[in-house]
Design a protein around this motif. Structure first.
Motif, mmCIF file in Angstrom:
data_model
loop_
_atom_site.group_PDB
_atom_site.id
_atom_site.type_symbol
_atom_site.label_atom_id
_atom_site.label_comp_id
_atom_site.label_asym_id
_atom_site.label_seq_id
_atom_site.Cartn_x
_atom_site.Cartn_y
_atom_site.Cartn_z
ATOM 1 N N LEU A 10 0.835 -1.209 0.000
ATOM 2 C CA LEU A 10 0.000 0.000 0.000
ATOM 3 C C LEU A 10 0.870 1.258 0.000
ATOM 4 C CD1 LEU A 10 -2.729 -1.017 2.619
ATOM 5 C CD2 LEU A 10 -2.929 -1.038 0.132
ATOM 6 N N ALA A 11 1.928 1.227 0.796
ATOM 7 C CA ALA A 11 2.817 2.392 0.874
ATOM 8 C C ALA A 11 3.457 2.648 -0.492
ATOM 9 C CB ALA A 11 3.884 2.167 1.939
ATOM 10 N N ASP A 57 11.809 1.966 3.516
ATOM 11 C CA ASP A 57 12.112 2.222 2.112
ATOM 12 C C ASP A 57 12.730 3.620 2.065
ATOM 13 O OD1 ASP A 57 11.067 1.311 -0.903
ATOM 14 O OD2 ASP A 57 11.323 3.463 -0.652
ATOM 15 N N ALA A 58 14.029 3.658 1.784
ATOM 16 C CA ALA A 58 14.713 4.954 1.870
ATOM 17 C C ALA A 58 15.743 5.125 0.771
ATOM 18 C CB ALA A 58 15.398 5.076 3.223
ATOM 19 N N GLU A 59 16.100 6.381 0.538
ATOM 20 C CA GLU A 59 17.234 6.689 -0.316
ATOM 21 C C GLU A 59 18.337 7.194 0.611
ATOM 22 O OE1 GLU A 59 15.472 9.261 -3.395
ATOM 23 O OE2 GLU A 59 13.826 7.822 -3.180
ATOM 24 N N GLN A 60 19.460 7.577 0.011
ATOM 25 C CA GLN A 60 20.608 8.029 0.813
ATOM 26 C C GLN A 60 20.232 9.011 1.921
ATOM 27 O OE1 GLN A 60 24.157 7.728 -0.820
ATOM 28 N NE2 GLN A 60 24.720 7.851 1.348
ATOM 29 N N ASP A 61 19.438 10.010 1.557
ATOM 30 C CA ASP A 61 19.199 11.082 2.531
ATOM 31 C C ASP A 61 17.738 11.330 2.835
ATOM 32 O OD1 ASP A 61 18.595 11.861 0.049
ATOM 33 O OD2 ASP A 61 19.760 13.716 0.047
ATOM 34 N N VAL A 72 8.184 4.287 6.098
ATOM 35 C CA VAL A 72 8.579 3.228 7.027
ATOM 36 C C VAL A 72 7.303 2.533 7.475
ATOM 37 C CG1 VAL A 72 8.747 4.945 8.889
ATOM 38 C CG2 VAL A 72 9.643 2.698 9.268
ATOM 39 N N ILE A 73 7.369 1.219 7.526
ATOM 40 C CA ILE A 73 6.244 0.453 8.041
ATOM 41 C C ILE A 73 6.583 0.087 9.480
ATOM 42 C CG2 ILE A 73 4.774 -1.593 7.740
ATOM 43 C CD1 ILE A 73 4.774 0.311 5.309
ATOM 44 N N ARG A 125 5.568 8.394 7.058
ATOM 45 C CA ARG A 125 6.457 9.026 6.074
ATOM 46 C C ARG A 125 7.206 10.171 6.760
ATOM 47 N NH1 ARG A 125 5.034 7.141 1.044
ATOM 48 N NH2 ARG A 125 2.989 6.139 0.892
ATOM 49 N N PRO A 126 8.047 9.849 7.733
ATOM 50 C CA PRO A 126 8.703 10.914 8.504
ATOM 51 C C PRO A 126 9.745 11.663 7.668
ATOM 52 C CG PRO A 126 9.557 8.761 9.146
ATOM 53 C CD PRO A 126 8.453 8.508 8.169
ATOM 54 N N LYS A 127 9.790 12.958 7.884
ATOM 55 C CA LYS A 127 10.752 13.770 7.137
ATOM 56 C C LYS A 127 12.039 13.885 7.948
ATOM 57 C CE LYS A 127 7.271 16.248 4.548
ATOM 58 N NZ LYS A 127 6.148 15.463 5.102
#
Ligand code: BTN
Length: 319
Positions: free
Chosen positions: A97-98, A193-197, A202-203, A139-141
């Motif tokens: 879903l994310a 699920d992240a990129e470098q920065d 996040v689940i 979806r934390p910044k």
């Protein structure tokens, strides 16, 4: 419509006239009756008495999304909920879903899991109707390096949520356990699920033993039922936890890392204690827990005096 009928019934402790209610909702008597039958099919006990009307007698022990939503005081958590009787793991569904772009706060919950999983490839036993097994999309910044803070703030939310109704000696064991009387009551699993920065999403997966009996959980675990010696209303605890997780998340956004650090110190099982840590590479380190840092890493003072920063591992208290 079903939900509206249910809410009317909930808000009236006595009987309400079916005719009046049907009229209020713009339903024919047959359509109204059909909804009552559907609700009964879902496990609601509704008594119907000629000339008096209808009365809600019992709400079933199910995590139905409309039960969770009923007077739930959140801004974004569980505004969208997907509910399953049985799944392999709520983590997989939430992940899909994310990926599809479902919003922050989306909740996936199940009454049982066939392949509930924990950290480090462990199994999370998820017997039918006995616990809470759920995953939330966040979806934390923040930088991916700070992801540990999300699991800590979720632990704080779980503890505060349970404490609203029950006076239990709960503590947080870094990085992801909730303990009561030295036994594991709940666990948190994060998949990122992240990129470098930046973090895409996040689940946060949470398993809580609620009405589980001794034989249904591992020997080192416990449940609210075992601790309190009575059956617990799963929906009520669930709502309290969802509200507290949101509250902690929002406080973190407003106040920053120090909010988590001070709450962790207050609730921590390990703070100041002597521990043995098994690192992911199987190496073992021993020392005293000094604190956690701004990224949520555990700060351990080893016997030689050196302070080691631990990002992940299995911790055991030693005396
Ligand atoms: C741990 O203690 O290692 C974490 C346990 C996390 C279990 C929950 S239950 C809901 C969600 N779905 C899973 O498969 N795991 C998490």
């Amino acid at each position: 419509m079903r939900e509206e009928i249910l809410n009317f019934l909930k808000e009236n402790s006595g009987y309400i006239s079916g005719e009046e209610l049907a009229q209020k909702l713009g339903l024919s008597r047959q359509a109204f009756w059909k909804h009552i039958q559907d609700l009964r099919g879902l496990g609601y006990e509704i008594s119907a008495v000629p000339h008096l009307g209808y009365r809600l007698i019992k709400i079933p022990d199910r995590l139905y999304p409309w039960e969770l939503a009923y007077r739930l005081n959140t801004k974004f958590v569980a505004k969208k909920t997907l509910y399953y009787k049985n799944v392999a793991s709520t983590m997989d569904i939430a992940w899909e879903l994310a990926k599809k772009g479902f919003p922050e706060g989306t909740l996936v919950c199940a009454e049982s899991q066939r392949r509930g999983r924990g950290r480090l490839g462990r199994v999370w036993l998820s017997p039918y109707l006995k616990g809470l097994y759920f995953s939330i999309i966040l979806r934390p910044k923040i930088s991916p390096f700070k992801i540990g803070l999300i699991s800590l703030l979720s632990s704080i939310g779980i503890v505060e949520g349970i404490k609203r109704d029950f006076d239990l000696p709960l503590s947080i064991k870094w990085p992801n356990d909730i303990l009561a009387k030295e036994r594991k009551l709940a666990g948190i699993l994060m998949e990122l699920d992240a990129e470098q920065d930046r973090i895409n999403f996040v689940i946060v997966g949470i398993g809580l033993n609620v009405n589980t009996s001794k034989k249904e959980i591992p020997p080192e675990a416990t449940s609210l039922y075992l601790l309190l010696n009575k059956r617990i209303d799963r929906v009520k605890v669930f709502k309290n936890i969802l509200e507290e997780i949101e509250r902690t998340y929002l406080s973190f956004q407003e106040e920053g890392e120090n909010f988590i650090i001070s709450n962790w110190r207050r609730l921590s099982y390990l703070y100041g204690g002597r521990v043995k840590v098994i690192l992911p590479n199987r190496e073992i380190v021993e020392g005293r827990v000094l604190d956690i840092d701004q990224d949520g890493a555990l700060l351990l003072r080893k016997d030689e005096g050196i302070v080691e920063r631990i990002l992940s591992g299995d911790v055991e208290k030693i005396v």
